[in-house]
Design a protein around this motif. Structure first.
Motif, PDB file in Angstrom:
ATOM      1  N   LYS A   1       0.854  -1.188   0.000  1.00 38.09           N
ATOM      2  CA  LYS A   1       0.000   0.000   0.000  1.00 38.09           C
ATOM      3  C   LYS A   1       0.893   1.243   0.000  1.00 38.09           C
ATOM      4  O   LYS A   1       1.831   1.352   0.779  1.00 38.09           O
ATOM      5  N   LYS A   2       0.565   2.170  -0.917  1.00 32.29           N
ATOM      6  CA  LYS A   2       1.361   3.400  -1.001  1.00 32.29           C
ATOM      7  C   LYS A   2       1.087   4.282   0.214  1.00 32.29           C
ATOM      8  O   LYS A   2      -0.017   4.323   0.732  1.00 32.29           O
ATOM      9  N   ARG A   3       2.059   5.045   0.648  1.00 33.05           N
ATOM     10  CA  ARG A   3       1.937   5.846   1.854  1.00 33.05           C
ATOM     11  C   ARG A   3       1.087   7.096   1.655  1.00 33.05           C
ATOM     12  O   ARG A   3       0.292   7.465   2.480  1.00 33.05           O
ATOM     13  N   ASP A   4       1.305   7.807   0.565  1.00 30.34           N
ATOM     14  CA  ASP A   4       0.627   9.089   0.405  1.00 30.34           C
ATOM     15  C   ASP A   4      -0.115   9.179  -0.927  1.00 30.34           C
ATOM     16  O   ASP A   4      -0.176   8.241  -1.678  1.00 30.34           O
ATOM     17  N   ASN A   5      -0.645  10.354  -1.169  1.00 25.86           N
ATOM     18  CA  ASN A   5      -1.538  10.533  -2.318  1.00 25.86           C
ATOM     19  C   ASN A   5      -0.791  10.924  -3.587  1.00 25.86           C
ATOM     20  O   ASN A   5      -1.382  11.051  -4.632  1.00 25.86           O
ATOM     21  N   GLU A   6       0.483  11.167  -3.459  1.00 28.17           N
ATOM     22  CA  GLU A   6       1.208  11.718  -4.593  1.00 28.17           C
ATOM     23  C   GLU A   6       1.195  10.798  -5.797  1.00 28.17           C
ATOM     24  O   GLU A   6       1.374  11.238  -6.909  1.00 28.17           O
ATOM     25  N   ASP A   7       0.949   9.526  -5.524  1.00 26.25           N
ATOM     26  CA  ASP A   7       0.958   8.570  -6.629  1.00 26.25           C
ATOM     27  C   ASP A   7      -0.321   8.606  -7.438  1.00 26.25           C
ATOM     28  O   ASP A   7      -0.459   7.891  -8.415  1.00 26.25           O
ATOM     29  N   TYR A   8      -1.259   9.431  -6.994  1.00 24.87           N
ATOM     30  CA  TYR A   8      -2.518   9.522  -7.718  1.00 24.87           C
ATOM     31  C   TYR A   8      -2.277   9.858  -9.181  1.00 24.87           C
ATOM     32  O   TYR A   8      -2.850   9.260 -10.082  1.00 24.87           O
ATOM     33  N   PHE A   9      -1.425  10.822  -9.408  1.00 24.91           N
ATOM     34  CA  PHE A   9      -1.099  11.187 -10.789  1.00 24.91           C
ATOM     35  C   PHE A   9       0.358  10.862 -11.094  1.00 24.91           C
ATOM     36  O   PHE A   9       1.023  11.559 -11.840  1.00 24.91           O
ATOM     37  N   ALA A  10       0.811   9.826 -10.431  1.00 24.91           N
ATOM     38  CA  ALA A  10       2.239   9.498 -10.565  1.00 24.91           C
ATOM     39  C   ALA A  10       2.595   9.188 -12.011  1.00 24.91           C
ATOM     40  O   ALA A  10       1.809   8.610 -12.751  1.00 24.91           O
ATOM     41  N   ILE A  11       3.769   9.628 -12.393  1.00 28.88           N
ATOM     42  CA  ILE A  11       4.287   9.276 -13.715  1.00 28.88           C
ATOM     43  C   ILE A  11       4.574   7.781 -13.695  1.00 28.88           C
ATOM     44  O   ILE A  11       5.181   7.253 -12.772  1.00 28.88           O
ATOM     45  N   THR A  12       4.097   7.119 -14.716  1.00 32.01           N
ATOM     46  CA  THR A  12       4.244   5.667 -14.733  1.00 32.01           C
ATOM     47  C   THR A  12       5.660   5.295 -15.090  1.00 32.01           C
ATOM     48  O   THR A  12       6.335   6.007 -15.823  1.00 32.01           O
ATOM     49  N   GLN A  13       6.074   4.198 -14.541  1.00 31.24           N
ATOM     50  CA  GLN A  13       7.403   3.718 -14.934  1.00 31.24           C
ATOM     51  C   GLN A  13       7.233   2.527 -15.875  1.00 31.24           C
ATOM     52  O   GLN A  13       6.209   1.882 -15.877  1.00 31.24           O
ATOM     53  N   ASN A  14       8.251   2.338 -16.670  1.00 28.29           N
ATOM     54  CA  ASN A  14       8.195   1.200 -17.597  1.00 28.29           C
ATOM     55  C   ASN A  14       8.303  -0.089 -16.808  1.00 28.29           C
ATOM     56  O   ASN A  14       9.231  -0.286 -16.051  1.00 28.29           O
ATOM     57  N   SER A  15       7.321  -0.934 -16.991  1.00 26.32           N
ATOM     58  CA  SER A  15       7.382  -2.202 -16.270  1.00 26.32           C
ATOM     59  C   SER A  15       8.176  -3.194 -17.094  1.00 26.32           C
ATOM     60  O   SER A  15       7.965  -3.339 -18.288  1.00 26.32           O
ATOM     61  N   ILE A  16       9.112  -3.803 -16.432  1.00 21.77           N
ATOM     62  CA  ILE A  16       9.904  -4.821 -17.121  1.00 21.77           C
ATOM     63  C   ILE A  16       9.302  -6.158 -16.746  1.00 21.77           C
ATOM     64  O   ILE A  16       9.255  -6.523 -15.579  1.00 21.77           O
ATOM     65  N   ARG A  17       8.809  -6.839 -17.720  1.00 22.54           N
ATOM     66  CA  ARG A  17       8.134  -8.087 -17.424  1.00 22.54           C
ATOM     67  C   ARG A  17       9.175  -9.158 -17.123  1.00 22.54           C
ATOM     68  O   ARG A  17      10.071  -9.390 -17.923  1.00 22.54           O
ATOM     69  N   PRO A  18       9.066  -9.784 -15.955  1.00 25.51           N
ATOM     70  CA  PRO A  18      10.101 -10.730 -15.518  1.00 25.51           C
ATOM     71  C   PRO A  18      10.303 -11.868 -16.517  1.00 25.51           C
ATOM     72  O   PRO A  18      11.431 -12.272 -16.763  1.00 25.51           O
ATOM     73  N   TRP A  19       9.226 -12.354 -17.100  1.00 18.89           N
ATOM     74  CA  TRP A  19       9.420 -13.498 -18.002  1.00 18.89           C
ATOM     75  C   TRP A  19      10.172 -13.090 -19.252  1.00 18.89           C
ATOM     76  O   TRP A  19      10.934 -13.853 -19.832  1.00 18.89           O
ATOM     77  N   ARG A  20      10.012 -11.829 -19.653  1.00 21.12           N
ATOM     78  CA  ARG A  20      10.767 -11.355 -20.821  1.00 21.12           C
ATOM     79  C   ARG A  20      12.244 -11.311 -20.504  1.00 21.12           C
ATOM     80  O   ARG A  20      13.082 -11.687 -21.315  1.00 21.12           O
ATOM     81  N   MET A  21      12.527 -10.822 -19.288  1.00 13.61           N
ATOM     82  CA  MET A  21      13.914 -10.772 -18.841  1.00 13.61           C
ATOM     83  C   MET A  21      14.497 -12.174 -18.832  1.00 13.61           C
ATOM     84  O   MET A  21      15.611 -12.397 -19.308  1.00 13.61           O
ATOM     85  N   ALA A  22      13.708 -13.104 -18.297  1.00 17.15           N
ATOM     86  CA  ALA A  22      14.191 -14.484 -18.187  1.00 17.15           C
ATOM     87  C   ALA A  22      14.432 -15.070 -19.567  1.00 17.15           C
ATOM     88  O   ALA A  22      15.465 -15.699 -19.814  1.00 17.15           O
TER      89      ALA A  22
END
Lengths: 168, 272
Positions: free
Chosen positions: B84-105
């Motif tokens: 659970k995120k601590r504060d509200n700042e993530d409401y409009f948080a800039i998304t980060q690129n998700s690296i899919r673990p299976w792709r990495m593998a």
């Protein structure tokens, strides 16, 4: 909502069926490349699924939350180096080969961006640059050589007008 | 504060579209709790936006749903539950690129496979090179060993010859080439005690096929057979026992030897 937070697959199915078109539309407003848009749609829904627990319904509507995730992901994508690079290459070859428009979406002719085109030019430019291209108001002020205060008030006026346009 | 003016300034729309600064967003959120009008305005614009988006939706390609569901199932297998995120700042948080673990593998597996294949190829070539080098060394060693044996044989023969020359009981008879055959030469070692005769063919050409050298002892003016020279006699070879002789000579005879010498084929001659 509770089912979603429990990561119920059927609930997610419903969420996808109901909202994927709207989310896809906002992605295509920003990212013209269909392949990249498909990747982003996946990224956005995976992110929604992963972060659904952090969504707080007292803060705003679920769709607003999803819309912002989609917009941020799309702007990140078009601002990434690889995208800029392929964009340049495309511009270089554009005169030689006819792209045919098969995988390119005309971002201006659909969704919210199409509606924004109904605004007066001076307002349209501000919404374009800030919302669809992700420039900060400070950057826009420098690009257009307009004072920052003017950018802020004009953008807000533009959004009020946009609201009037989308009102049924 | 004129809340109506605030609402109509466009700040609510900016906030919902994520176009406000963090301070402005915090201000809207604070005022929302204080003024129900702000809350209503937020709700109104959100709803308008949502309706507009639903009306203008574009369906993604049909295969996308299955692709995304698969990605999510994959994700759930490997991802621990999100904290659970601590504060509200993530409401409009800039998304980060998700690296899919299976792709990495998968990428890691492919890279490992390529590296392994390259290494195998490299080691195989090394193995082949080493094997060839080993075979070459082996044959060289065999050649050297054979040569060594040849030299040892020669050395033994010369040792025998040297021993005979040094022996005081051994008479030496040098047989020079007769006129016209000067290039030939051979030596007789004659044991004065037991009368054994040895010959050393110092300079005798290898006999042609079907021919053989034969040694003669001249006893009382008559030639006596002293034996034939074996073709492989290169050092000192034992011949017949000759009790008495005035001279020795070698002729080239038909293989097997003759009872009387062919004088025309005499090569060397030496008097005792």
């Amino acid at each position: 909502m509770t089912l979603l937070k429990q990561r119920d697959e059927a609930a997610f199915n419903y969420l996808y069926d109901h909202y994927s078109g709207s989310v896809y539309s906002i992605i295509l407003n920003i990212v013209p490349d269909r392949e990249l848009a498909n990747d982003l749609l996946q990224e956005v829904f995976v992110k929604i699924w992963r972060q659904i627990e952090t969504y707080d319904s007292s803060k705003g509507r679920l769709f607003t939350w999803m819309l912002n995730i989609a917009r941020n992901a799309s702007i990140d994508a078009i601002r990434s180096k690889s995208f800029q690079h392929s964009r340049q290459n495309r511009e270089l070859t554009e005169n030689v080969y006819d792209a045919g428009g098969s995988t390119e979406t005309n971002t201006d002719k659909i969704g919210l961006r199409k509606t924004v085109h109904k605004l007066k030019e001076e307002y349209r430019v501000l919404v374009e640059l800030s919302y669809f291209q992700g420039f900060t108001q400070d950057e826009i002020s420098k690009m257009l050589k307009i004072p920052l205060g003017t950018v802020k008030t004009r953008l807000r006026t533009a959004l009020i007008q946009l609201k009037q346009v989308i009102k049924p | 504060m004129d809340i109506q003016a605030y609402i109509q300034s466009g700040i609510i729309e900016s906030y919902i579209l994520g176009l406000t600064t963090a301070e402005e967003a915090a201000e809207v959120e604070a005022l929302k709790l204080q003024y129900p009008e702000v809350n209503d305005a937020i709700h109104e614009f959100s709803l308008l936006l949502e309706e507009h988006a639903l009306k203008n939706s574009i369906n993604p390609p049909p295969n996308m749903k299955e692709r995304i569901m698969a990605a999510i199932r994959e994700e759930d297998l490997v991802k621990p539950p999100v904290l659970k995120k601590r504060d509200n700042e993530d409401y409009f948080a800039i998304t980060q690129n998700s690296i899919r673990p299976w792709r990495m593998a998968a990428a890691a597996a492919v890279i490992l496979l390529i590296v392994s294949a390259a290494l195998n190829f490299y080691l195989y070539r090394q193995y082949n090179n080493k094997n060839e080098a080993y075979q070459a060394l082996l044959s060289e060693r065999n050649t050297l060993q054979a040569n060594n044996q040849v030299y040892q044989t020669h050395l033994r023969e010369w040792e025998n010859a040297a021993a005979m020359m040094a022996d005081p009981g051994m008479a030496t008879v040098k047989m020079n080439g007769i006129p016209g055959k000067e290039s030939n030469m051979a030596t007789i070692f004659w044991d004065t005690r037991n009368k054994d005769v040895y010959v050393m063919p110092n300079k005798l050409q290898a006999p042609s096929a079907g021919k053989q050298y034969q040694l003669w002892a001249i006893v009382d003016g008559k030639p006596v057979d002293a034996g034939t020279l074996s073709p492989d006699c290169t050092g000192v070879c034992k011949m017949k026992n000759i009790p008495k002789a005035e001279a020795f000579a070698i002729t080239l005879e038909n293989a097997g030897g003759s009872t009387t010498p062919t004088l025309a084929t005499m090569l060397v001659h030496g008097a005792v």
